[in-house]
Structures are given as structure tokens and as C-alpha cells.
Design a protein around this motif. Structure first.
Motif, PDB file in Angstrom:
ATOM      1  N   ASP A  77       0.835  -1.200   0.000  1.00 34.68           N
ATOM      2  CA  ASP A  77       0.000   0.000   0.000  1.00 34.68           C
ATOM      3  C   ASP A  77       0.877   1.260   0.000  1.00 34.68           C
ATOM      4  N   GLN A  78       1.950   1.237   0.761  1.00 31.67           N
ATOM      5  CA  GLN A  78       2.849   2.398   0.817  1.00 31.67           C
ATOM      6  C   GLN A  78       3.510   2.646  -0.530  1.00 31.67           C
ATOM      7  N   ALA A  79       3.913   1.557  -1.211  1.00 32.49           N
ATOM      8  CA  ALA A  79       4.567   1.719  -2.514  1.00 32.49           C
ATOM      9  C   ALA A  79       3.595   2.287  -3.532  1.00 32.49           C
ATOM     10  N   LEU A  80       2.348   1.905  -3.460  1.00 31.16           N
ATOM     11  CA  LEU A  80       1.357   2.453  -4.366  1.00 31.16           C
ATOM     12  C   LEU A  80       1.144   3.940  -4.065  1.00 31.16           C
ATOM     13  N   ALA A  81       1.160   4.307  -2.805  1.00 31.37           N
ATOM     14  CA  ALA A  81       0.981   5.707  -2.446  1.00 31.37           C
ATOM     15  C   ALA A  81       2.133   6.549  -2.972  1.00 31.37           C
ATOM     16  N   ARG A  82       3.323   5.999  -3.004  1.00 30.83           N
ATOM     17  CA  ARG A  82       4.484   6.724  -3.506  1.00 30.83           C
ATOM     18  C   ARG A  82       4.609   6.561  -5.020  1.00 30.83           C
ATOM     19  N   GLN A  83       3.690   5.796  -5.580  1.00 30.35           N
ATOM     20  CA  GLN A  83       3.688   5.561  -7.022  1.00 30.35           C
ATOM     21  C   GLN A  83       4.981   4.912  -7.497  1.00 30.35           C
ATOM     22  N   GLU A  84       5.438   3.953  -6.674  1.00 29.75           N
ATOM     23  CA  GLU A  84       6.636   3.181  -7.045  1.00 29.75           C
ATOM     24  C   GLU A  84       6.156   1.813  -7.528  1.00 29.75           C
ATOM     25  N   ARG A  85       5.875   1.798  -8.835  1.00 31.11           N
ATOM     26  CA  ARG A  85       5.252   0.597  -9.377  1.00 31.11           C
ATOM     27  C   ARG A  85       6.167  -0.615  -9.351  1.00 31.11           C
ATOM     28  N   SER A  86       7.382  -0.431  -9.668  1.00 33.56           N
ATOM     29  CA  SER A  86       8.307  -1.572  -9.663  1.00 33.56           C
ATOM     30  C   SER A  86       8.431  -2.143  -8.263  1.00 33.56           C
ATOM     31  N   THR A  87       8.547  -1.264  -7.296  1.00 39.56           N
ATOM     32  CA  THR A  87       8.659  -1.745  -5.901  1.00 39.56           C
ATOM     33  C   THR A  87       7.346  -2.395  -5.482  1.00 39.56           C
ATOM     34  N   ALA A  88       6.228  -1.852  -5.903  1.00 42.30           N
ATOM     35  CA  ALA A  88       4.923  -2.433  -5.543  1.00 42.30           C
ATOM     36  C   ALA A  88       4.755  -3.829  -6.115  1.00 42.30           C
ATOM     37  N   ASN A  89       5.253  -4.018  -7.348  1.00 42.40           N
ATOM     38  CA  ASN A  89       5.153  -5.362  -7.958  1.00 42.40           C
ATOM     39  C   ASN A  89       5.967  -6.405  -7.185  1.00 42.40           C
ATOM     40  N   ILE A  90       7.165  -6.001  -6.768  1.00 48.87           N
ATOM     41  CA  ILE A  90       8.018  -6.940  -6.000  1.00 48.87           C
ATOM     42  C   ILE A  90       7.352  -7.281  -4.670  1.00 48.87           C
ATOM     43  N   ILE A  91       6.805  -6.283  -4.016  1.00 53.45           N
ATOM     44  CA  ILE A  91       6.174  -6.531  -2.710  1.00 53.45           C
ATOM     45  C   ILE A  91       4.926  -7.402  -2.890  1.00 53.45           C
ATOM     46  N   ARG A  92       4.183  -7.165  -3.990  1.00 50.19           N
ATOM     47  CA  ARG A  92       2.993  -7.984  -4.221  1.00 50.19           C
ATOM     48  C   ARG A  92       3.373  -9.458  -4.433  1.00 50.19           C
ATOM     49  N   ALA A  93       4.484  -9.687  -5.133  1.00 48.04           N
ATOM     50  CA  ALA A  93       4.950 -11.073  -5.332  1.00 48.04           C
ATOM     51  C   ALA A  93       5.313 -11.721  -3.995  1.00 48.04           C
ATOM     52  N   GLU A  94       5.971 -10.948  -3.120  1.00 46.21           N
ATOM     53  CA  GLU A  94       6.326 -11.497  -1.814  1.00 46.21           C
ATOM     54  C   GLU A  94       5.070 -11.807  -1.007  1.00 46.21           C
ATOM     55  N   ARG A  95       4.077 -10.928  -1.150  1.00 45.52           N
ATOM     56  CA  ARG A  95       2.825 -11.173  -0.427  1.00 45.52           C
ATOM     57  C   ARG A  95       2.138 -12.447  -0.948  1.00 45.52           C
ATOM     58  N   ASP A  96       2.126 -12.645  -2.265  1.00 45.43           N
ATOM     59  CA  ASP A  96       1.516 -13.855  -2.842  1.00 45.43           C
ATOM     60  C   ASP A  96       2.246 -15.131  -2.369  1.00 45.43           C
ATOM     61  N   GLN A  97       3.599 -14.977  -2.273  1.00 46.37           N
ATOM     62  CA  GLN A  97       4.382 -16.130  -1.794  1.00 46.37           C
ATOM     63  C   GLN A  97       4.000 -16.470  -0.356  1.00 46.37           C
ATOM     64  N   ALA A  98       3.839 -15.478   0.465  1.00 47.37           N
ATOM     65  CA  ALA A  98       3.479 -15.706   1.860  1.00 47.37           C
ATOM     66  C   ALA A  98       2.089 -16.318   1.960  1.00 47.37           C
ATOM     67  N   GLU A  99       1.160 -15.842   1.115  1.00 43.76           N
ATOM     68  CA  GLU A  99      -0.190 -16.400   1.139  1.00 43.76           C
ATOM     69  C   GLU A  99      -0.173 -17.871   0.716  1.00 43.76           C
ATOM     70  N   ALA A 100       0.679 -18.200  -0.296  1.00 41.45           N
ATOM     71  CA  ALA A 100       0.787 -19.609  -0.729  1.00 41.45           C
ATOM     72  C   ALA A 100       1.344 -20.493   0.369  1.00 41.45           C
ATOM     73  N   GLN A 101       2.352 -19.989   1.078  1.00 42.14           N
ATOM     74  CA  GLN A 101       2.923 -20.764   2.179  1.00 42.14           C
ATOM     75  C   GLN A 101       1.888 -20.988   3.273  1.00 42.14           C
ATOM     76  N   VAL A 102       1.067 -20.008   3.528  1.00 43.92           N
ATOM     77  CA  VAL A 102       0.026 -20.177   4.537  1.00 43.92           C
ATOM     78  C   VAL A 102      -0.958 -21.248   4.108  1.00 43.92           C
ATOM     79  N   GLN A 103      -1.356 -21.209   2.820  1.00 44.70           N
ATOM     80  CA  GLN A 103      -2.283 -22.236   2.337  1.00 44.70           C
ATOM     81  C   GLN A 103      -1.673 -23.645   2.421  1.00 44.70           C
ATOM     82  N   LEU A 104      -0.356 -23.708   2.094  1.00 43.67           N
ATOM     83  CA  LEU A 104       0.310 -25.018   2.191  1.00 43.67           C
ATOM     84  C   LEU A 104       0.328 -25.496   3.623  1.00 43.67           C
ATOM     85  N   LEU A 105       0.636 -24.611   4.535  1.00 48.07           N
ATOM     86  CA  LEU A 105       0.679 -25.010   5.941  1.00 48.07           C
ATOM     87  C   LEU A 105      -0.709 -25.373   6.438  1.00 48.07           C
TER      88      LEU A 105
END
Length: 610
Positions: free
Chosen positions: A434-462
Motif C-alpha cells: 500500500d505504501q509503494a502504491l501511495a508513492r507511485q513506485e510501481r516496480s517496488t509495488a510489484n516486488i512486494i505484491r509477489a512477496e505477499r503472494d508467496q506468503a499467502e501460498a505458504q500459509v495455504q500449504l501449511l
């Protein structure tokens, strides 16, 4: 002598002199007893009748040998006294107007006879008369001892002669040599020539040996007369002497008379050779001149030949070829089977024939017998979903479980902490996104979104792994394997089998068929199973699969054969064992019983055959 014998020679009467002269001159035992009885009755005052009875020592039979006065029969009362003396074996004295005295004659403690005398008048004391009779009986005892000694000497001579002949026959290497040696020795011992021996072959007598003659085949007439004489004695099964002695019973001697005439011999004697009361041959002894065979010589030869017959018969039988022995054995068994006697053999042969005929047509159902075990038709393995530790167990092997029932759990503490960590990281990534989107840092927002998706997948696996930490039964059935009661807290690896579950109603039967029977098994064959736990029931099954790989168990090879049950199997449980019989076809009963033995013999012969 006693007073009554008038020892003074001046008082000896003419009658006494005559009796004593006859007594000294006799040689035959019977005449001796007659003269002795006459003297004994003469010296016993008042003796009117007397009798001497003799027989075999101890056993008899006893018969009168001498009676005085000669030519008369003893009275009945004297005979009764004699029989009583024999029966009681003691002296008997009967008083009365006509006294009777009876005294047993004993030799070596055995009664050999009785002398009995009847006395008229009362002259003389009974006791003294009995003693006088006892003293006089010493002559008879002497006679009996002398006869016994002569008999023993004759028996000794017969025994020695028999043993000499036996040794002579046994030392010969062949039957022909034994016959030749025997007839030559008989010729020397008996002063006779020729001596011949023959044996029955194919129903006729055949000459086998002739004394002092190695070849006799060319003398056909000579041989024919000998064989005819031997057959004559064999047919009558008795000893024949020609000329026939007057004291012998009547015998047919026509062939012997022809033999005497053709050989110009003085006398001839033929003795049959017998084995088990069956005549197998004969010995013929000829003697030149007028010297006939005495009774002692005949008895001596008869005793020797009776011993030699079985020995020569065995030598003759052993000298034959193996084929002749085989033929003779078959012939003998045939005669015993269809001839008289041997009832047990006939019954056994009849039973054997009936059994052979029965087994030639009697058929039965051939079945292959094998061990069997019941298994579930489908078996589900319950394995560890991940590497971890066993937390608890709610069931174990043998328990019946329902669908969805909790069976065991794994420790999920580490997974729960790991889930919290990944869940926290997913929330953190969402805030940074959310912070990266507010600063309009799209590249950084994409990387953070990927990390968030990875964490969500790990939670589902667990979450999925936490759900699998509880092991549930996938269907209703019975646990056939798995017991974690001793492994609580132990580590398990992913994929490790914890339980094996089989359905309750669907089963299959595993037959362990021996490799020698596997060729008789076909898919679709039926059979029957009897389990140890349900011995009162027989379950039908059908073969569905035959594996082609052999397994080994308890020292034997077997193939796994699968079958399905046709009967209701609600009481069955996997793991039950029993015996199965698979139906193959109809065969002869004898073939069913002997199949295993025949197969073993074939393999044994093949193993050792060069």
C-alpha cells in the motif's frame, strides 16, 4: 541161584536143562523173552500163566511180546492187572484163590514194560515171590539195555555216515560234481556197483550221475532201465528192494526186475529223495552176487538219503541259469495259486484282481490342495503426510473403523508456528504494498505484491499440512496393519506407511499353490475353502488370477493364485488362514493317489540317470 532154583546140579531136572539150553542158544530178542518167561514161570511154584508186555520207554505203545504157556491168550483179569501196573507204574499183587503178580520193568527210571504172572494155590509167600520175580526181571533189563545200546550204535553210525555225505556234497563246487562224488562214495561204502542218482525234470526221471562213470549218455538201454526203476520208486514214494524181502509189505517191482535182468545184478535197492514230502529224485544201489541188502543197511541208507535230498535239491536249483530260475519261480507260484492249499494266497490274489479291476474304471474328482489366506479385495495404505512426530493414536491393527473416523494425529506445533510466521509476513507485505502504491513506485509495488503472494501460498500449504496431521479412515473397514501405541513421540518420514486398511465385506483368497501343481490350475476353475477359524463352513471360490513369479516359503516354491469368494463372507476377516481345494477334472482314483509318487520317481530317475 536161590533155594527154589535147586543150585545143586544133582537135583536139576531134564525140563530145566532143556529150558536153560534154549535160553543160552537164542539170539532174537523175542525168543529170548519167551525162554526167560518159561524159566521164570518154572521157578515160581504154582505159576499157571505169564505175560511180558514191552514198548517204547515212558510213552509206549505197549504190546504183549511173550505169553506162557505158548500159544494161549492171557486171561482178562491178568490183562487188567497188567494195565493197572502200567498205569500206576508200581508192583501190583492181588490175593485170592488165584493170585496175580505184576512188576514194572524200568530202565533209567522209565517204564519199558511189565511182567505179570498168575499163580494158583497158596504155596509161597507173596512178598518172596515178588522179590524172586524182581530178581529174575534183571535179565529183561539187561536185554533192554543191550538193545538200547545197539540202537544207539546204529543211530551213531547213521549220523556219522550222514555227516560224511553232507560234508562230501557241500565241498563240491557244482551240482553235477556233488552227484558224482556222492554215488562214488556210496559205491565204496556199501560195496555196491553201480550206484546212480536221478532227479525229476519235466515230469520224468532223468539220470544225473553214475558211480565210476563220467559219460553214460551212449548207454541208452542201461540208462532207460535205471530211470524206470527210479520212477517206480518215486511213484510209490517208498523204498524198493528187489528181490523183495518176505517181511516187507507188497510193492510193485516190475521195473526193478527188468533192471536186475538187464544188468545181471544180484539185488537192487532204490531210495526216493524227498523235499517237503514231495519226491524230487531217487538213488539206486545195485549189488552183484547173492548178497542182499540187510535191514540195517537199508535203514542206514534211508536215513542218509533223507538228509541229502534237500541239500542236493537246493544245489540243483542254485546251479540253474537265472532265466530258468525265473521260469521255475513263476511256475511254482502259478501252481500254488491255482492248485490245492494256499487259501490265503488265493484270497489275497482275488482281492488284488478285484482292486485292479476297480481302480481301472473307478474315477474321482481331482483337486489341488494348497494353503490359503484371506485378504481384503482392496487395501489402502495410510502414510505420513510430512516429516514429523507421532502425537497420538486412536486405533490400531484389528480395529474396525468407520469412514472419517480419526485414527491418529501428528504433532503440528511447528507447523502452527510456521503458519503464524508466514501469515505475519503476508500482512507486512500488504502494508508495504500500500505504501509503494501511495508513492507511485510501481516496480517496488510489484516486488512486494509477489512477496505477499508467496506468503499467502505458504500459509495455504501449511493449512493443508495442518489438516493432514489428523489421519482419518477413508472408508469403513478393518485395520489389517499398523500399531503406533509403542511409537508415540517417534519421528516419521514423509510417505512412511502407518496403517493399512481393508474393507469389511469385499475379500479375496490367496492360494499358495505348489510348483508341482501349478500346471493344473486355470483361470475360472472353482474350489472350496475351509478356514481354521470357520471350520464348520465351506466357502466356494473362483480362480481369477495366476501370478507367473514363484515365491519361496518354508523350503518350497509356490505361486500366488488369486480367487474371489462366491459365498456370503460377513464373518471373514483379513488374515484368516485355511486349506483350499481347487477342482481340476475327473481322473482315475489310482492316478490321483499315485501322481505325487510317480512325479517324484521321474525326477529321481532323471537326476541320477547318466
Amino acid at each position: 541161584m536161590t533155594e527154589s532154583t535147586r543150585a545143586d546140579s544133582a537135583n536139576v531136572t531134564f525140563l530145566e536143562q532143556t529150558l536153560w539150553q534154549q535160553f543160552r542158544a537164542v539170539e532174537a530178542p523175542g525168543d529170548f523173552v519167551h525162554c526167560w518167561l518159561a524159566l521164570q514161570c518154572h521157578y515160581i511154584a504154582g505159576a499157571c500163566v505169564g505175560v511180558v508186555v514191552l514198548g517204547e520207554p515212558g510213552s509206549g505203545p505197549f504190546a504183549p511180546v511173550a505169553v506162557w504157556p505158548a500159544g494161549e491168550s492171557p486171561p482178562r483179569d491178568l490183562t487188567a492187572t497188567t494195565e493197572k501196573c502200567l498205569r500206576e507204574q508200581r508192583p501190583i499183587a492181588r490175593e485170592g484163590p488165584s493170585r496175580q503178580l505184576a512188576l514194572p520193568i524200568e530202565v533209567d527210571g522209565e517204564v519199558c514194560g511189565v511182567v505179570a504172572i498168575g499163580i494158583e494155590g497158596e504155596e509161597g509167600d507173596t512178598r518172596s515171590l515178588l522179590w524172586r520175580l524182581r530178581w529174575g526181571s534183571a535179565w529183561l533189563e539187561t536185554l533192554l539195555r543191550r538193545q538200547q545200546g545197539q540202537d544207539d550204535e546204529r543211530q551213531k553210525q547213521r549220523t556219522v555216515l550222514a555227516f560224511d555225505f553232507i560234508g562230501l556234497v557241500l565241498e563240491q563246487p557244482s551240482f553235477a560234481g556233488a552227484c558224482s562224488a556222492l554215488v562214488s562214495e556210496l559205491s565204496l561204502r556199501m560195496a555196491a556197483d553201480p550206484v546212480s542218482i536221478g532227479f525229476i525234470e519235466k515230469g520224468h526221471m532223468k539220470l544225473r550221475a553214475l558211480s565210476h562213470s563220467a559219460q553214460f549218455g551212449a548207454r541208452m538201454g542201461f540208462v532207460r532201465h535205471l530211470e524206470s526203476a527210479m520212477e517206480e520208486a518215486a511213484d510209490q514214494q517208498t523204498v524198493i528192494q528187489c528181490p523183495l524181502p518176505s517181511s516187507w509189505d507188497y510193492r510193485v517191482v516190475r521195473a526193478h526186475e527188468e533192471l536186475l535182468a538187464s544188468h545181471k545184478a544180484g539185488s537192487v535197492l532204490t531210495l526216493p529223495l524227498q523235499v517237503d514230502k514231495e519226491v524230487v529224485g531217487a538213488v539206486t544201489v545195485e549189488r552183484q552176487g547173492d548178497t542182499a541188502f540187510s535191514d540195517d543197511e537199508v535203514e542206514l541208507l534211508d536215513s542218509a538219503v533223507s538228509v541229502l535230498g534237500p541239500i542236493l535239491y537246493l544245489q540243483r536249483r542254485d546251479d540253474r541259469s537265472i532265466w530258468y530260475k525265473l521260469f521255475d519261480a513263476i511256475r511254482m507260484q502259478t501252481v500254488r495259486l491255482f492248485g490245492p492249499h494256499y487259501l490265503g494266497r488265493k484270497i489275497a490274489s482275488l482281492v488284488l484282481v478285484v482292486l485292479v479291476a476297480l481302480f481301472s474304471v473307478l474315477t474321482g474328482e481331482y483337486r489341488v490342495t494348497s494353503p490359503a489366506i484371506v485378504e481384503g479385495l482392496v487395501q489402502r495404505a495410510l502414510v505420513a503426510p510430512y516429516d514429523g512426530y507421532i502425537k497420538s493414536q486412536m486405533a490400531r491393527a484389528g480395529d474396525v473403523v468407520t469412514e472419517g473416523q480419526l485414527i491418529a494425529t501428528l504433532d503440528d506445533q511447528d507447523l502452527a508456528l510456521e503458519r503464524i510466521r508466514w501469515r505475519t509476513k503476508a500482512r507486512q507485505s500488504l502494508a508495504e504494498y500500500d505504501q509503494a502504491l501511495a508513492r507511485q513506485e510501481r516496480s517496488t509495488a510489484n516486488i512486494i505484491r509477489a512477496e505477499r503472494d508467496q506468503a499467502e501460498a505458504q500459509v495455504q500449504l501449511l493449512d493443508l499440512q495442518l489438516a493432514r496431521s489428523q489421519i482419518h479412515a477413508p472408508f469403513t473397514g478393518i485395520l489389517v496393519a499398523g500399531d503406533l501405541s509403542q511409537k508415540v513421540g517417534a519421528a516419521v518420514r514423509r510417505g512412511e506407511e502407518l496403517f493399512r486398511l481393508a474393507p469389511l465385506e469385499d475379500h479375496r483368497v490367496i492360494l499358495k499353490v505348489d510348483e508341482g501343481d501349478i500346471m493344473d490350475i486355470r483361470v475360472g476353475q472353482t474350489g472350496f475353502l475351509r478356514l481354521s477359524a470357520l471350520a464348520d463352513r465351506v466357502l466356494a471360490y473362483e480362480v481369477t488370477l495366476i501370478t507367473s513369479i514363484a515365491e519361496q516359503e518354508e523350503g518350497r516354491n509356490y505361486f500366488r493364485v488369486e480367487a474371489v469368494l462366491h459365498d456370503d463372507a460377513t464373518r471373514l476377516r483379513p488374515g484368516m488362514q485355511g486349506v483350499a481345494k481347487t477342482q481340476v477334472d475327473d481322473r482315475l482314483v489310482i492316478g490321483i493317489w499315485s501322481e505325487k509318487l510317480i512325479d517324484w520317481l521321474r525326477l529321481f530317475v532323471w537326476t541320477w540317470w547318466p
